[in-house]
Design a protein around this motif. Structure first.
Motif, PDB file in Angstrom:
ATOM      1  N   ALA A 369       7.095  -0.376  -3.494  1.00 18.98           N
ATOM      2  CA  ALA A 369       7.610  -1.693  -3.132  1.00 18.98           C
ATOM      3  C   ALA A 369       8.039  -1.754  -1.670  1.00 18.98           C
ATOM      4  O   ALA A 369       8.559  -0.789  -1.108  1.00 18.98           O
ATOM      5  N   CYS A 370       7.800  -2.912  -1.052  1.00 17.72           N
ATOM      6  CA  CYS A 370       8.280  -3.231   0.300  1.00 17.72           C
ATOM      7  C   CYS A 370       9.099  -4.513   0.186  1.00 17.72           C
ATOM      8  O   CYS A 370       8.577  -5.535  -0.249  1.00 17.72           O
ATOM      9  N   HIS A 371      10.345  -4.467   0.618  1.00 15.48           N
ATOM     10  CA  HIS A 371      11.226  -5.606   0.418  1.00 15.48           C
ATOM     11  C   HIS A 371      11.399  -6.476   1.660  1.00 15.48           C
ATOM     12  O   HIS A 371      11.991  -7.548   1.581  1.00 15.48           O
ATOM     13  N   GLU A 372      10.902  -6.015   2.791  1.00 20.52           N
ATOM     14  CA  GLU A 372      11.022  -6.770   4.024  1.00 20.52           C
ATOM     15  C   GLU A 372       9.648  -7.097   4.585  1.00 20.52           C
ATOM     16  O   GLU A 372       8.669  -6.376   4.342  1.00 20.52           O
ATOM     17  N   LEU A 373       9.565  -8.174   5.366  1.00 10.13           N
ATOM     18  CA  LEU A 373       8.288  -8.679   5.847  1.00 10.13           C
ATOM     19  C   LEU A 373       7.540  -7.646   6.676  1.00 10.13           C
ATOM     20  O   LEU A 373       6.335  -7.445   6.478  1.00 10.13           O
ATOM     21  N   GLU A 374       8.202  -6.985   7.616  1.00 12.24           N
ATOM     22  CA  GLU A 374       7.504  -6.061   8.501  1.00 12.24           C
ATOM     23  C   GLU A 374       6.898  -4.899   7.725  1.00 12.24           C
ATOM     24  O   GLU A 374       5.793  -4.441   8.036  1.00 12.24           O
ATOM     25  N   ALA A 375       7.609  -4.413   6.719  1.00  5.27           N
ATOM     26  CA  ALA A 375       7.073  -3.322   5.903  1.00  5.27           C
ATOM     27  C   ALA A 375       5.846  -3.780   5.117  1.00  5.27           C
ATOM     28  O   ALA A 375       4.857  -3.047   4.992  1.00  5.27           O
ATOM     29  N   LEU A 376       5.904  -5.000   4.600  1.00  6.43           N
ATOM     30  CA  LEU A 376       4.748  -5.548   3.888  1.00  6.43           C
ATOM     31  C   LEU A 376       3.543  -5.692   4.813  1.00  6.43           C
ATOM     32  O   LEU A 376       2.408  -5.345   4.446  1.00  6.43           O
ATOM     33  N   LEU A 377       3.786  -6.206   6.001  1.00 10.76           N
ATOM     34  CA  LEU A 377       2.683  -6.398   6.943  1.00 10.76           C
ATOM     35  C   LEU A 377       2.112  -5.064   7.406  1.00 10.76           C
ATOM     36  O   LEU A 377       0.907  -4.955   7.674  1.00 10.76           O
ATOM     37  N   GLN A 378       2.957  -4.027   7.487  1.00  9.00           N
ATOM     38  CA  GLN A 378       2.450  -2.701   7.836  1.00  9.00           C
ATOM     39  C   GLN A 378       1.555  -2.156   6.728  1.00  9.00           C
ATOM     40  O   GLN A 378       0.495  -1.575   6.986  1.00  9.00           O
ATOM     41  N   ARG A 379       1.969  -2.343   5.482  1.00  3.14           N
ATOM     42  CA  ARG A 379       1.147  -1.907   4.347  1.00  3.14           C
ATOM     43  C   ARG A 379      -0.179  -2.663   4.343  1.00  3.14           C
ATOM     44  O   ARG A 379      -1.240  -2.092   4.085  1.00  3.14           O
ATOM     45  N   ASP A 380      -0.121  -3.947   4.641  1.00  7.17           N
ATOM     46  CA  ASP A 380      -1.325  -4.777   4.753  1.00  7.17           C
ATOM     47  C   ASP A 380      -2.248  -4.218   5.835  1.00  7.17           C
ATOM     48  O   ASP A 380      -3.454  -4.039   5.608  1.00  7.17           O
ATOM     49  N   ALA A 381      -1.691  -3.910   7.000  1.00  6.14           N
ATOM     50  CA  ALA A 381      -2.500  -3.404   8.116  1.00  6.14           C
ATOM     51  C   ALA A 381      -3.101  -2.044   7.798  1.00  6.14           C
ATOM     52  O   ALA A 381      -4.267  -1.768   8.117  1.00  6.14           O
ATOM     53  N   ASP A 382      -2.315  -1.166   7.164  1.00  4.27           N
ATOM     54  CA  ASP A 382      -2.821   0.164   6.802  1.00  4.27           C
ATOM     55  C   ASP A 382      -4.003   0.049   5.846  1.00  4.27           C
ATOM     56  O   ASP A 382      -5.009   0.763   5.983  1.00  4.27           O
ATOM     57  N   THR A 383      -3.883  -0.852   4.872  1.00  8.57           N
ATOM     58  CA  THR A 383      -4.976  -1.033   3.901  1.00  8.57           C
ATOM     59  C   THR A 383      -6.221  -1.568   4.587  1.00  8.57           C
ATOM     60  O   THR A 383      -7.337  -1.110   4.322  1.00  8.57           O
ATOM     61  N   ARG A 384      -6.041  -2.532   5.476  1.00  7.41           N
ATOM     62  CA  ARG A 384      -7.191  -3.090   6.188  1.00  7.41           C
ATOM     63  C   ARG A 384      -7.920  -2.021   7.001  1.00  7.41           C
ATOM     64  O   ARG A 384      -9.154  -1.958   6.997  1.00  7.41           O
ATOM     65  N   ARG A 385      -7.159  -1.192   7.700  1.00  4.53           N
ATOM     66  CA  ARG A 385      -7.794  -0.131   8.497  1.00  4.53           C
ATOM     67  C   ARG A 385      -8.591   0.819   7.617  1.00  4.53           C
ATOM     68  O   ARG A 385      -9.701   1.224   7.962  1.00  4.53           O
ATOM     69  N   GLN A 386      -8.023   1.189   6.471  1.00  4.43           N
ATOM     70  CA  GLN A 386      -8.718   2.118   5.585  1.00  4.43           C
ATOM     71  C   GLN A 386     -10.006   1.510   5.036  1.00  4.43           C
ATOM     72  O   GLN A 386     -11.057   2.159   5.027  1.00  4.43           O
ATOM     73  N   VAL A 387      -9.947   0.256   4.589  1.00  2.00           N
ATOM     74  CA  VAL A 387     -11.148  -0.370   4.027  1.00  2.00           C
ATOM     75  C   VAL A 387     -12.190  -0.586   5.121  1.00  2.00           C
ATOM     76  O   VAL A 387     -13.397  -0.406   4.880  1.00  2.00           O
ATOM     77  N   GLN A 388     -11.761  -0.948   6.309  1.00  3.46           N
ATOM     78  CA  GLN A 388     -12.707  -1.073   7.440  1.00  3.46           C
ATOM     79  C   GLN A 388     -13.407   0.246   7.705  1.00  3.46           C
ATOM     80  O   GLN A 388     -14.615   0.279   8.000  1.00  3.46           O
ATOM     81  N   ALA A 389     -12.679   1.352   7.596  1.00  2.00           N
ATOM     82  CA  ALA A 389     -13.289   2.666   7.801  1.00  2.00           C
ATOM     83  C   ALA A 389     -14.310   2.969   6.708  1.00  2.00           C
ATOM     84  O   ALA A 389     -15.385   3.516   6.989  1.00  2.00           O
ATOM     85  N   TRP A 390     -14.002   2.611   5.482  1.00  2.00           N
ATOM     86  CA  TRP A 390     -14.966   2.814   4.398  1.00  2.00           C
ATOM     87  C   TRP A 390     -16.221   1.975   4.613  1.00  2.00           C
ATOM     88  O   TRP A 390     -17.333   2.437   4.360  1.00  2.00           O
TER      89      TRP A 390
END
Length: 393
Positions: A369-390
């Motif tokens: 869980a991420c309870h704050e906006l910046e943490a959520l957006l970081q998780r979003d960005a990390d996922t995007r980078r990983q899928v882009q790499a795939w």
């Protein structure tokens, strides 16, 4: 209604934005446009600015802003022009705007929509990703600020209409058994699984009933759009996953239903035209006119229903899985899907690769869980980078 109400339209050049402005144009004394935002569709935004004369227009970058500003000056249109993410938040929080149509597609719409919610504005929510990515944070913000949150997605708008007027977020106390979302089934409802390996972006965007943008059209074809709507319904109506059902209804006449414990089922019907839920949200609690063709019951050949095929369209199952998993699973699901759909539209991956990439992300990314906006957006960005790499591998 004594005073003209100001409206900001986030995503003005998309299908929801265009339909919103159609409704505004039908009520010139009741509504006026305060701000319009678009990405890079300068020609379309320029024409909208000439017609509605907003205070502010926002585009994605400096180049588009310079082009739009010069054209507006040449046309003697007083609209100011700004660009970038910060300008989107300005547009969403202008004091002249009583309501904000949140129609930016994808997670990009989260920040400005959340900014409007913090100020207690009326939010006309067409950006389902705001709740999919940050449901707990968004709903907490709405409660704390006293903002009005009115759903514009046709399915959630239908549920809102079919629920008790004083619905307080407690299904059992209101005698509700289940929320039932209807799905058209998309353009591939009757296609066999083998043929789905070869469908093109144009095939996927050729929706049988609705006129939508390309991203949401692909989501409809994979049934991910319905999965995102399940997650949205959970947050809007405080409904657990096992109290939300999906049925395929190819005619798109019944937009959703509420099943009550006494055996009653209340359904909202209408022509498949987004101007109906837009007008309902804009005028609530009144009903205002919309330029929509009346539903002709005598012209209907029949209303049919079937269960969704989760084998051919696993994205719906993945969305239910993410909702049940909780934490940041829905944010990861959405981020992976946005990158996968973009890659499909660019013809870099096949249609059936979309659910595979989403499932891989859910299996490998941090879902805590991420309870704050910046943490959520970081998780979003990390996922995007990983899928882009795939996708690039």
């Amino acid at each position: 209604m004594n005073r003209s109400q100001g409206i900001t339209v986030l995503g003005a050049t998309g299908s929801i934005g265009v339909n919103t402005l159609d409704v505004v144009a039908c009520h010139p004394g009741r509504y006026h446009v305060v701000a319009l935002t678009a990405h890079r569709q300068v020609d379309k935004l320029f024409a909208q600015c000439l017609q509605f004369r907003p205070l502010l227009a926002v585009v994605a970058d400096a180049s588009a802003a310079s082009q739009l500003q010069q054209r507006l000056r040449d046309a003697a249109c007083p609209t100011e022009v700004a660009y970038g993410e910060a300008a989107l938040e300005v547009a969403a929080t202008l004091p002249e705007a009583d309501m904000v149509m949140a129609a930016i597609v994808g997670a990009a719409g989260l920040r400005p929509t959340l900014a409007a919610a913090r100020l207690g504005k009326r939010i006309l929510l067409a950006n389902k990703e705001s709740l999919v990515v940050a449901g707990e944070l968004f709903m907490r913000t709405v409660r704390d600020s006293g903002a009005e949150l009115l759903p514009v997605d046709s399915e959630h708008n239908a549920l809102f209409q079919a629920l008790p007027a004083a619905y307080d977020g407690n299904l059992d106390r209101n005698g509700i058994e289940q929320l039932i979302l209807t799905a058209s089934g998309g353009p591939f409802r009757q296609r066999d699984a083998a043929s789905l390996r070869h469908v093109t972006p144009d095939d996927a965007c050729n929706h049988p009933n609705w006129v939508m943008g390309r991203k949401i059209s692909v989501d409809s074809a994979t049934l991910m759009n319905k999965g995102l709507e399940v997650i949205e319904a959970h947050w809007l109506f405080n409904a657990p996953a096992d109290r939300i059902d999906v049925v395929v209804h190819p005619q798109s006449v019944i937009h959703s239903m509420v099943r009550y414990k006494d055996g009653s089922v209340l359904a909202q019907l209408g022509s498949p035209d987004m101007r109906t839920p837009i007008a309902y949200a804009m005028g609530w609690p009144e009903r205002i006119a919309a330029p929509v063709k009346a539903l002709d019951f005598l012209a209907l050949s029949g209303l049919t229903f079937e269960a969704p095929d989760l084998q051919r369209f696993p994205c719906l199952r993945l969305a239910f899985d993410a909702l049940r998993a909780g934490g940041a699973a829905s944010a990861v699901l959405n981020a992976a899907n946005e990158i996968a759909v973009e890659a499909f539209l660019q013809q870099r991956i096949a249609f059936l690769d979309i659910p595979n990439l989403v499932e891989r992300a859910l299996q490998t990314q941090d879902l805590s869980a991420c309870h704050e906006l910046e943490a959520l957006l970081q998780r979003d960005a990390d996922t995007r980078r990983q899928v882009q790499a795939w996708v690039a591998a």
